[in-house]
Design an enzyme around this catalytic site. Structure first.
Site, PDB file in Angstrom:
ATOM      1  N   TYR A 104      -3.456 -28.352  23.860  1.00 18.48           N
ATOM      2  CA  TYR A 104      -3.034 -29.672  23.371  1.00 18.48           C
ATOM      3  C   TYR A 104      -1.622 -29.943  23.874  1.00 18.48           C
ATOM      4  O   TYR A 104      -0.749 -29.082  23.778  1.00 18.48           O
ATOM      5  CB  TYR A 104      -3.060 -29.716  21.830  1.00 18.48           C
ATOM      6  CG  TYR A 104      -2.679 -31.063  21.274  1.00 18.48           C
ATOM      7  CD1 TYR A 104      -3.519 -32.161  21.442  1.00 18.48           C
ATOM      8  CD2 TYR A 104      -1.478 -31.257  20.590  1.00 18.48           C
ATOM      9  CE1 TYR A 104      -3.168 -33.412  20.940  1.00 18.48           C
ATOM     10  CE2 TYR A 104      -1.127 -32.510  20.084  1.00 18.48           C
ATOM     11  CZ  TYR A 104      -1.975 -33.567  20.262  1.00 18.48           C
ATOM     12  OH  TYR A 104      -1.636 -34.809  19.765  1.00 18.48           O
TER      13      TYR A 104
ATOM     14  N   ASP B  55       3.786 -25.567  28.508  1.00 12.88           N
ATOM     15  CA  ASP B  55       3.991 -26.294  27.249  1.00 12.88           C
ATOM     16  C   ASP B  55       4.313 -25.255  26.175  1.00 12.88           C
ATOM     17  O   ASP B  55       3.440 -24.558  25.684  1.00 12.88           O
ATOM     18  CB  ASP B  55       2.721 -27.080  26.899  1.00 12.88           C
ATOM     19  CG  ASP B  55       2.919 -27.919  25.645  1.00 12.88           C
ATOM     20  OD1 ASP B  55       3.847 -27.617  24.866  1.00 12.88           O
ATOM     21  OD2 ASP B  55       2.144 -28.869  25.449  1.00 12.88           O
TER      22      ASP B  55
ATOM     23  N   LYS C 234       9.003 -29.246  18.316  1.00 10.76           N
ATOM     24  CA  LYS C 234       8.675 -28.706  16.982  1.00 10.76           C
ATOM     25  C   LYS C 234       9.834 -27.978  16.296  1.00 10.76           C
ATOM     26  O   LYS C 234      10.712 -28.619  15.755  1.00 10.76           O
ATOM     27  CB  LYS C 234       7.456 -27.798  17.079  1.00 10.76           C
ATOM     28  CG  LYS C 234       6.174 -28.611  17.354  1.00 10.76           C
ATOM     29  CD  LYS C 234       4.976 -28.005  16.691  1.00 10.76           C
ATOM     30  CE  LYS C 234       3.687 -28.584  17.224  1.00 10.76           C
ATOM     31  NZ  LYS C 234       2.882 -29.296  16.277  1.00 10.76           N
TER      32      LYS C 234
HETATM   33  C1  LIG Z   1       1.497 -27.199  22.463  1.00  7.54           C
HETATM   34  C2  LIG Z   1       1.794 -28.599  22.013  1.00  7.54           C
HETATM   35  N1  LIG Z   1       2.259 -29.486  22.902  1.00  7.54           N
HETATM   36  C3  LIG Z   1       2.562 -30.745  22.558  1.00  7.54           C
HETATM   37  C4  LIG Z   1       2.389 -31.187  21.261  1.00  7.54           C
HETATM   38  C5  LIG Z   1       2.726 -32.585  20.893  1.00  7.54           C
HETATM   39  O1  LIG Z   1       3.898 -32.607  20.122  1.00  7.54           O
HETATM   40  P1  LIG Z   1       4.193 -33.824  19.138  1.00  7.54           P
HETATM   41  O2  LIG Z   1       3.207 -33.734  18.019  1.00  7.54           O
HETATM   42  O3  LIG Z   1       5.615 -33.604  18.718  1.00  7.54           O
HETATM   43  O4  LIG Z   1       4.012 -35.073  19.936  1.00  7.54           O
HETATM   44  C6  LIG Z   1       1.912 -30.297  20.294  1.00  7.54           C
HETATM   45  C7  LIG Z   1       1.696 -30.732  18.904  1.00  7.54           C
HETATM   46  O5  LIG Z   1       1.044 -30.118  18.103  1.00  7.54           O
HETATM   47  C8  LIG Z   1       1.593 -28.974  20.682  1.00  7.54           C
HETATM   48  O6  LIG Z   1       1.095 -28.087  19.807  1.00  7.54           O
END
Ligand SMILES: Cc1ncc(COP(=O)(O)O)c(C=O)c1O
Length: 412
Positions: free
Chosen positions: A129, A223, A251
């Site tokens: 994700y 990521d 986060k």
């Molecule tokens: C690995 C990862 N990347 C990106 C995101 C997206 O972040 P945001 O919810 O702050 O847009 C998340 C959110 O859960 C995530 O777990």
């Protein structure tokens, strides 16, 4: 009044057909519902709350952070200092830029990679994700189950330039890239995955992605929105010993405030305006309050190196005792634990390696288990794609209470 009753579908309980859990207050490792019932919280706001809900270093003296103004719309000293601190932990982020959310950071990293390589194709992985921008939603993990992309507002043109491979499967990467290597801009990956449950990369997988990026002249984008600070101050890249070209973080770094960042090689980030021709920016990019919170998070971790060992010890104990509970009942589920992450799914056999494994878990059983745990005062993430997050606020008593609830819930 809210569309679908919520601002983020995972909160609605849609994945398990349960009513939405609505907290009234939260403190430390606990959330309390409308009736004042206490729940040991393992959702931890889906990751950011490494220190629990109300660590005094993050919830007191906040007026200090806005004494000189809340938002300036200008570059400021603390923002530059924060960038330098982050680079101290993640040396691959030679240049970085702050944004507000992980979605925005991942979207921006992809744009930078495409501009730098002058190519369009992005290869990503089912069950990872990266937020809710168009290409990231294809076969995404977490709560982004848009199986029919055509009905989800994602244009055909976007889908043409994305390839979705199987995690931990370099053959699937090679098959998708065959005859398209020269068009590959980037491989975007959660180097250690926590959005299809917890999935560790098999030995050689991330190295294999690095090697292919180098061979094809593409960029490797990590990521680390979940893994940076959850898995220590050097993140997954520090643990795996593989340097990406670009990294996305978010986060935990805001300590509850919305701040994220993307960054990487100096020559790559030079495509951004005003040096180059690529635009990213935002009213709240580098917001002084959020930057101040991020400094506090790093201060906390620097003054309390014991936090990580403390969380790991509790998580290890939780995982080991869940294994014992399963063994006593002859249940064939694998329990995984990595630092403060604990996870198991209702699927017999080895731990998940990819999204096919994750999707094979028994959804009905998970929903029943979620409900039984809630009745016993433990709040779990409703979606099977999520994991249990511990925090520095969790205690051995919380773990014992949770283990009793698990044993009772499984018996029930
Ligand atoms: C690995 C990862 N990347 C990106 C995101 C997206 O972040 P945001 O919810 O702050 O847009 C998340 C959110 O859960 C995530 O777990």
């Amino acid at each position: 009044m809210l569309a679908g009753g919520c601002d983020s579908p995972v909160r609605s309980g849609w994945s398990i057909g349960e009513p939405m859990f609505v907290p009234r207050t939260a403190h430390g490792a606990y959330v309390f519902d409308e009736r004042g019932r206490r729940f040991v919280d393992y959702v931890m706001a889906y990751g950011p709350l490494l220190f629990g809900h109300t660590h005094s270093a993050l919830t007191t003296g906040l007026d200090e952070l806005v004494r000189d103004g809340f938002v300036w719309g200008a570059t400021h000293v603390e923002e530059v200092r924060l960038a330098e601190r982050i680079r101290g932990y993640l040396p691959s982020m030679q240049r970085l830029r702050f944004v507000t959310t992980g979605s925005e950071a991942a979207m921006s990293a992809v744009r930078v990679a495409r501009a730098f390589t002058k190519r369009d194709l992005v290869l990503k992985f089912a069950g990872n994700y990266h937020g809710h921008f168009d290409l990231a939603l294809l076969d995404a993990g977490a709560s982004a189950q848009t199986s029919d992309a055509r009905r989800s507002g994602i244009p055909d043109g976007v889908m043409r330039d994305v390839a979705v491979a199987r995690y931990n499967d370099l053959d699937s990467v090679d098959a998708l890239l065959r005859d398209r290597e020269g068009t590959l801009a980037a491989i975007l990956v959660e180097p250690i995955c926590a959005n299809m449950g917890y999935v560790a990369p098999l030995p050689g997988f991330i190295e294999g992605l690095r090697e292919r990026c180098d061979r094809f002249g593409a960029l490797l984008v990590f990521d680390e929105v979940i893994t940076w600070l959850r898995l220590g101050v050097c993140g997954a890249q520090g643990r795996l010993g593989v340097a990406p070209d670009l990294t996305v973080v978010g986060k935990i770094m805001g300590g509850g405030a919305p701040i994220a960042a993307f960054g990487g090689r100096e020559d790559v980030m030079a495509v951004l305006a005003p040096d180059g021709g690529v635009f990213t920016g935002g009213t709240h990019a580098g917001n002084p309050f959020c930057v101040g919170m991020a400094h506090r998070v790093l201060d906390l971790l620097e003054t309390h190196p014991e936090y990580y060992t403390q969380m790991s010890a509790l998580a290890k104990r939780l995982a080991e005792d869940i294994r014992t509970i399963f063994a006593e009942r002859g249940l064939p589920y694998a329990v995984v634990q990595h630092e403060s992450i604990v996870d198991f799914k209702f699927r017999a056999g080895e731990p998940n390696r990819n999204y096919d494994d994750a999707r094979a878990a028994d959804k009905g059983l998970h929903a029943t288990y979620y409900r039984a745990m809630l009745e016993r005062g433990v709040l779990l993430p409703p979606s099977q794609n999520e994991v249990m997050f511990l925090s520095t606020a969790h205690t051995i008593e919380d773990i014992d209470e949770t283990l009793t609830a698990i044993a009772q819930a499984l018996s029930a």
